[in-house]
Design a protein around this motif. Structure first.
Motif, PDB file in Angstrom:
ATOM      1  N   GLY A 266       0.824  -1.293   0.089  1.00 19.70           N
ATOM      2  CA  GLY A 266      -0.019  -0.053  -0.008  1.00 19.70           C
ATOM      3  C   GLY A 266       0.819   1.178  -0.101  1.00 19.70           C
ATOM      4  O   GLY A 266       0.503   2.350   0.681  1.00 19.70           O
ATOM      5  N   ILE A 267       1.837   1.270  -0.593  1.00 18.20           N
ATOM      6  CA  ILE A 267       2.801   2.399  -0.908  1.00 18.20           C
ATOM      7  C   ILE A 267       2.744   2.906  -2.107  1.00 18.20           C
ATOM      8  O   ILE A 267       3.117   1.962  -2.901  1.00 18.20           O
ATOM      9  CB  ILE A 267       4.117   2.199  -0.334  1.00 18.20           C
ATOM     10  N   TYR A 268       2.284   4.014  -2.494  1.00 15.53           N
ATOM     11  CA  TYR A 268       2.283   4.664  -3.887  1.00 15.53           C
ATOM     12  C   TYR A 268       3.106   6.023  -3.725  1.00 15.53           C
ATOM     13  O   TYR A 268       2.530   6.921  -3.140  1.00 15.53           O
ATOM     14  CB  TYR A 268       0.912   4.804  -4.342  1.00 15.53           C
ATOM     15  N   ALA A 269       4.167   5.919  -4.675  1.00 13.93           N
ATOM     16  CA  ALA A 269       5.052   7.171  -4.592  1.00 13.93           C
ATOM     17  C   ALA A 269       4.638   8.000  -5.810  1.00 13.93           C
ATOM     18  O   ALA A 269       4.567   7.446  -6.802  1.00 13.93           O
ATOM     19  CB  ALA A 269       6.329   6.939  -4.480  1.00 13.93           C
ATOM     20  N   PHE A 270       4.679   9.248  -5.676  1.00 12.76           N
ATOM     21  CA  PHE A 270       4.396  10.176  -6.740  1.00 12.76           C
ATOM     22  C   PHE A 270       5.312  11.570  -6.559  1.00 12.76           C
ATOM     23  O   PHE A 270       5.537  11.984  -5.747  1.00 12.76           O
ATOM     24  CB  PHE A 270       3.118  10.916  -6.917  1.00 12.76           C
ATOM     25  N   SER A 271       5.933  11.690  -7.986  1.00 12.95           N
ATOM     26  CA  SER A 271       6.699  13.056  -7.883  1.00 12.95           C
ATOM     27  C   SER A 271       5.833  14.077  -8.476  1.00 12.95           C
ATOM     28  O   SER A 271       4.651  14.001  -9.321  1.00 12.95           O
ATOM     29  CB  SER A 271       8.041  13.148  -8.905  1.00 12.95           C
ATOM     30  N   TYR A 272       6.270  15.363  -8.182  1.00  8.26           N
ATOM     31  CA  TYR A 272       5.719  16.805  -8.988  1.00  8.26           C
ATOM     32  C   TYR A 272       6.590  17.570  -9.113  1.00  8.26           C
ATOM     33  O   TYR A 272       7.590  17.882  -8.339  1.00  8.26           O
ATOM     34  CB  TYR A 272       4.252  17.221  -8.055  1.00  8.26           C
ATOM     35  N   THR A 273       6.385  18.124 -10.344  1.00  7.19           N
ATOM     36  CA  THR A 273       7.419  19.385 -10.555  1.00  7.19           C
ATOM     37  C   THR A 273       6.638  20.291 -10.662  1.00  7.19           C
ATOM     38  O   THR A 273       5.500  20.367 -11.413  1.00  7.19           O
ATOM     39  CB  THR A 273       7.937  18.777 -12.128  1.00  7.19           C
ATOM     40  N   ILE A 274       7.001  21.384  -9.960  1.00  6.36           N
ATOM     41  CA  ILE A 274       6.293  22.500  -9.937  1.00  6.36           C
ATOM     42  C   ILE A 274       6.966  23.825 -10.601  1.00  6.36           C
ATOM     43  O   ILE A 274       8.328  23.894 -10.383  1.00  6.36           O
ATOM     44  CB  ILE A 274       5.778  23.190  -8.329  1.00  6.36           C
ATOM     45  N   THR A 275       6.423  24.561 -11.506  1.00  5.59           N
ATOM     46  CA  THR A 275       7.263  25.824 -11.980  1.00  5.59           C
ATOM     47  C   THR A 275       6.404  27.090 -11.418  1.00  5.59           C
ATOM     48  O   THR A 275       5.290  27.126 -11.524  1.00  5.59           O
ATOM     49  CB  THR A 275       7.122  25.946 -13.382  1.00  5.59           C
ATOM     50  N   VAL A 276       7.086  27.725 -10.743  1.00  4.11           N
ATOM     51  CA  VAL A 276       6.872  29.007 -10.235  1.00  4.11           C
ATOM     52  C   VAL A 276       7.144  30.325 -11.023  1.00  4.11           C
ATOM     53  O   VAL A 276       8.468  30.289 -11.136  1.00  4.11           O
ATOM     54  CB  VAL A 276       6.898  29.283  -8.681  1.00  4.11           C
ATOM     55  N   VAL A 277       6.376  31.029 -11.384  1.00  8.80           N
ATOM     56  CA  VAL A 277       6.526  32.198 -12.438  1.00  8.80           C
ATOM     57  C   VAL A 277       6.243  33.494 -11.684  1.00  8.80           C
ATOM     58  O   VAL A 277       5.133  33.670 -11.370  1.00  8.80           O
ATOM     59  CB  VAL A 277       6.191  32.091 -13.755  1.00  8.80           C
ATOM     60  N   ASN A 278       7.058  34.463 -11.769  1.00  2.54           N
ATOM     61  CA  ASN A 278       6.714  35.934 -10.957  1.00  2.54           C
ATOM     62  C   ASN A 278       6.003  36.425 -12.359  1.00  2.54           C
ATOM     63  O   ASN A 278       6.484  37.120 -13.297  1.00  2.54           O
ATOM     64  CB  ASN A 278       7.824  36.476 -10.659  1.00  2.54           C
ATOM     65  N   THR A 279       4.700  36.432 -12.333  1.00  2.00           N
ATOM     66  CA  THR A 279       3.886  37.119 -13.175  1.00  2.00           C
ATOM     67  C   THR A 279       3.178  38.639 -12.715  1.00  2.00           C
ATOM     68  O   THR A 279       2.611  39.032 -13.574  1.00  2.00           O
ATOM     69  CB  THR A 279       2.588  36.395 -13.807  1.00  2.00           C
ATOM     70  N   GLY A 280       3.918  38.990 -11.679  1.00  2.00           N
ATOM     71  CA  GLY A 280       3.471  40.280 -11.327  1.00  2.00           C
ATOM     72  C   GLY A 280       4.479  41.208 -11.787  1.00  2.00           C
ATOM     73  O   GLY A 280       5.283  41.076 -12.673  1.00  2.00           O
ATOM     74  N   ASP A 281       4.383  42.401 -11.100  1.00  3.82           N
ATOM     75  CA  ASP A 281       5.446  43.517 -11.537  1.00  3.82           C
ATOM     76  C   ASP A 281       6.207  43.865 -10.390  1.00  3.82           C
ATOM     77  O   ASP A 281       6.926  45.152 -10.431  1.00  3.82           O
ATOM     78  CB  ASP A 281       4.600  44.595 -12.066  1.00  3.82           C
ATOM     79  N   THR A 282       6.677  43.000  -9.649  1.00  2.00           N
ATOM     80  CA  THR A 282       7.396  43.412  -8.464  1.00  2.00           C
ATOM     81  C   THR A 282       8.476  42.302  -7.877  1.00  2.00           C
ATOM     82  O   THR A 282       7.850  41.241  -8.178  1.00  2.00           O
ATOM     83  CB  THR A 282       7.002  44.086  -7.537  1.00  2.00           C
ATOM     84  N   VAL A 283       9.685  42.646  -7.549  1.00  2.17           N
ATOM     85  CA  VAL A 283      10.490  41.393  -7.018  1.00  2.17           C
ATOM     86  C   VAL A 283       9.919  40.818  -5.544  1.00  2.17           C
ATOM     87  O   VAL A 283       9.327  41.708  -4.774  1.00  2.17           O
ATOM     88  CB  VAL A 283      11.812  41.854  -6.641  1.00  2.17           C
ATOM     89  N   ALA A 284       9.820  39.406  -5.717  1.00  2.00           N
ATOM     90  CA  ALA A 284       9.069  38.772  -4.431  1.00  2.00           C
ATOM     91  C   ALA A 284       9.768  37.541  -4.272  1.00  2.00           C
ATOM     92  O   ALA A 284      10.567  37.173  -5.156  1.00  2.00           O
ATOM     93  CB  ALA A 284       7.609  38.541  -4.799  1.00  2.00           C
ATOM     94  N   GLN A 285       9.604  37.049  -2.977  1.00  2.00           N
ATOM     95  CA  GLN A 285      10.127  35.740  -2.527  1.00  2.00           C
ATOM     96  C   GLN A 285       9.251  34.862  -2.180  1.00  2.00           C
ATOM     97  O   GLN A 285       8.123  35.067  -1.393  1.00  2.00           O
ATOM     98  CB  GLN A 285      11.130  36.168  -1.368  1.00  2.00           C
ATOM     99  N   LEU A 286       9.366  33.345  -2.439  1.00  2.00           N
ATOM    100  CA  LEU A 286       8.549  32.522  -2.061  1.00  2.00           C
ATOM    101  C   LEU A 286       9.287  32.106  -0.430  1.00  2.00           C
ATOM    102  O   LEU A 286      10.334  31.773  -0.396  1.00  2.00           O
ATOM    103  CB  LEU A 286       8.660  31.190  -2.969  1.00  2.00           C
ATOM    104  N   ILE A 287       8.416  32.158   0.471  1.00  2.00           N
ATOM    105  CA  ILE A 287       8.858  31.844   1.702  1.00  2.00           C
ATOM    106  C   ILE A 287       8.650  30.692   2.455  1.00  2.00           C
ATOM    107  O   ILE A 287       9.337  30.151   3.079  1.00  2.00           O
ATOM    108  CB  ILE A 287       8.473  33.247   2.743  1.00  2.00           C
ATOM    109  N   GLY A 288       7.344  30.125   2.099  1.00  2.00           N
ATOM    110  CA  GLY A 288       7.056  28.645   2.814  1.00  2.00           C
ATOM    111  C   GLY A 288       5.847  28.124   1.920  1.00  2.00           C
ATOM    112  O   GLY A 288       5.341  28.576   0.892  1.00  2.00           O
ATOM    113  N   ARG A 289       5.445  26.995   2.404  1.00  2.00           N
ATOM    114  CA  ARG A 289       4.495  26.289   1.811  1.00  2.00           C
ATOM    115  C   ARG A 289       3.393  25.520   2.778  1.00  2.00           C
ATOM    116  O   ARG A 289       3.791  25.155   3.845  1.00  2.00           O
ATOM    117  CB  ARG A 289       5.024  25.204   1.026  1.00  2.00           C
ATOM    118  N   HIS A 290       2.176  25.339   2.164  1.00  2.00           N
ATOM    119  CA  HIS A 290       1.018  24.657   2.868  1.00  2.00           C
ATOM    120  C   HIS A 290       0.486  23.457   1.913  1.00  2.00           C
ATOM    121  O   HIS A 290       0.109  24.157   0.886  1.00  2.00           O
ATOM    122  CB  HIS A 290      -0.055  25.566   3.718  1.00  2.00           C
ATOM    123  N   TRP A 291       0.582  22.384   1.961  1.00  2.00           N
ATOM    124  CA  TRP A 291       0.192  21.515   1.277  1.00  2.00           C
ATOM    125  C   TRP A 291      -1.023  20.531   1.942  1.00  2.00           C
ATOM    126  O   TRP A 291      -0.946  20.102   3.223  1.00  2.00           O
ATOM    127  CB  TRP A 291       1.108  20.013   0.883  1.00  2.00           C
TER     128      TRP A 291
END
Length: 124
Positions: free
Chosen positions: A24-49
């Protein structure tokens, strides 16, 4: 007033070599692409899944950064990473939020739309 915005795309994959279906062990990868589509410099600080399998078991994961990074992105820049998770069922779903901050300390959230984790998506 600057308009901060990150946009995310996700590419999930089943990891047969890291799964043990008899246990009963099913492993999955996920590739995430984050693009800054705004108009200012910004930082990714943390995550909640929020990770849910088809049996209804839900797990929440919170933490700083992604794969050990807290990328700073200028408008138009992107950051891509791959991580993974395990489920007790052959299908499930993940969704989440990235907590971000502009260079002048304005917080904003970036939703990661729900994506399917499925053994049926395995490449043969």
């Amino acid at each position: 007033m600057p308009h901060p915005q990150f946009t995310c795309t996700v590419l999930p994959a089943y990891l047969a070599e890291h799964s043990d279906t008899s246990k009963g062990i099913y492993a999955f990868s996920y590739t995430i692409t984050v693009v800054n589509t705004g108009d200012t410099v910004a930082q990714l600080i943390g995550r909640h899944w929020v990770i849910t399998d088809v049996a209804g078991h839900t797990e929440e994961v919170r933490g700083l950064g992604v794969v050990g990074h807290q990328p700073v992105l200028k408008p138009g820049e992107r950051f891509e990473y791959t991580s993974w998770t395990r489920l007790a069922t052959p299908r499930g779903q993940m969704r989440g939020t990235f907590f971000c901050m502009t260079e002048d300390a304005q917080p904003f959230d970036t939703p990661v739309p729900a994506f399917e984790l499925s053994q049926a998506h395995a490449l043969h």
